[in-house]
Design an enzyme around this catalytic site. Structure first.
Site, mmCIF file in Angstrom:
data_model
loop_
_atom_site.group_PDB
_atom_site.id
_atom_site.type_symbol
_atom_site.label_atom_id
_atom_site.label_comp_id
_atom_site.label_asym_id
_atom_site.label_seq_id
_atom_site.Cartn_x
_atom_site.Cartn_y
_atom_site.Cartn_z
ATOM 1 N N ARG A 40 84.970 -0.411 181.013
ATOM 2 C CA ARG A 40 84.824 -1.018 179.693
ATOM 3 C C ARG A 40 86.026 -1.859 179.317
ATOM 4 O O ARG A 40 85.906 -2.867 178.621
ATOM 5 C CB ARG A 40 84.611 0.065 178.638
ATOM 6 C CG ARG A 40 83.292 0.786 178.790
ATOM 7 C CD ARG A 40 83.180 1.930 177.835
ATOM 8 N NE ARG A 40 84.130 2.968 178.239
ATOM 9 C CZ ARG A 40 84.130 4.201 177.798
ATOM 10 N NH1 ARG A 40 83.264 4.581 176.898
ATOM 11 N NH2 ARG A 40 84.997 5.090 178.231
ATOM 12 N N HIS A 92 75.757 2.513 180.485
ATOM 13 C CA HIS A 92 75.490 3.143 181.783
ATOM 14 C C HIS A 92 74.318 2.460 182.467
ATOM 15 O O HIS A 92 74.369 2.151 183.659
ATOM 16 C CB HIS A 92 75.120 4.624 181.612
ATOM 17 C CG HIS A 92 76.206 5.492 181.098
ATOM 18 N ND1 HIS A 92 76.003 6.381 180.068
ATOM 19 C CD2 HIS A 92 77.494 5.652 181.484
ATOM 20 C CE1 HIS A 92 77.127 7.048 179.834
ATOM 21 N NE2 HIS A 92 78.051 6.610 180.673
ATOM 22 N N SER A 120 79.325 7.646 175.331
ATOM 23 C CA SER A 120 78.438 8.748 174.940
ATOM 24 C C SER A 120 78.991 9.510 173.750
ATOM 25 O O SER A 120 78.255 9.851 172.818
ATOM 26 C CB SER A 120 78.235 9.702 176.122
ATOM 27 O OG SER A 120 77.574 9.057 177.169
ATOM 28 N N LYS A 143 81.693 24.111 180.708
ATOM 29 C CA LYS A 143 81.691 23.347 179.457
ATOM 30 C C LYS A 143 80.259 23.147 178.981
ATOM 31 O O LYS A 143 79.378 22.790 179.754
ATOM 32 C CB LYS A 143 82.342 21.977 179.668
ATOM 33 C CG LYS A 143 83.829 22.050 179.901
ATOM 34 C CD LYS A 143 84.423 20.658 179.952
ATOM 35 C CE LYS A 143 85.928 20.710 180.150
ATOM 36 N NZ LYS A 143 86.497 19.369 180.234
#
Length: 168
Positions: A99, A25, A136, A49
């Site tokens: 990615r 990031h 992550s 969430k």
């Protein structure tokens, strides 16, 4: 192009959940900071969430990680579309890191829909190979099992991540 469009094109939004921010990031944010006058790192989240870090904690970790970039700021935006965030902060562009081909296949239809619906453009940045495999979620799993993730997250993130994964 109107003056307002030119002005908003100098500002971009780099969206994500950043739970936590990774070196991947940070690579995208640093590169965007060279191209745009202002980069707004938008922590987008679903309030229903539970993340590893709260949105406020994520913003704090990002701010510490980008302290060397005077034209970058972080802000949390709950339960809304990224194009609405772009409109709110007057940004005509969002920057997303890719990615691999899977990311491209997922992101491309959204980018096309966003442009068609709102005029917001998406700039894709290919991930730097050294960090292209970082995510992550994978970093959290590695940290939870005691693996060395010190090169995968910015220095201000390491200790809070390890503490959180240890349950402290």
């Amino acid at each position: 192009m109107s003056d307002q469009t030119i002005e908003s094109a100098r500002r971009c939004v780099s969206p994500g959940s950043f739970d936590p921010i990774t070196m991947g990031h940070l690579d995208v944010i640093e590169r965007a900071a060279k191209l745009f006058d202002e980069v707004i790192v938008a922590v987008v989240y679903n309030p229903d969430k539970k993340g590893t870090f709260s949105p406020e904690e994520r913003v704090g970790l990002i701010e510490k990680s980008v302290a060397h970039l005077p034209n970058v700021r972080a802000q949390a935006f709950g339960n809304r579309l990224v194009v609405d965030v772009c409109r709110e902060v007057d940004a005509a562009v969002m920057v997303k890191g890719l990615r691999d081909g899977t990311d491209f296949s997922y992101e491309m239809p959204m980018a096309q829909m966003n442009t068609q619906m709102t005029g917001v453009e998406t700039f894709f940045m290919a991930a730097t190979p050294a960090v292209s495999h970082y995510s992550s979620s994978l970093i959290r799993v590695c940290a939870q099992h005691g693996a060395d993730v010190s090169k995968m997250v910015p220095p201000p993130v390491l200790e809070p991540l390890l503490e959180r994964m240890r349950g402290n």
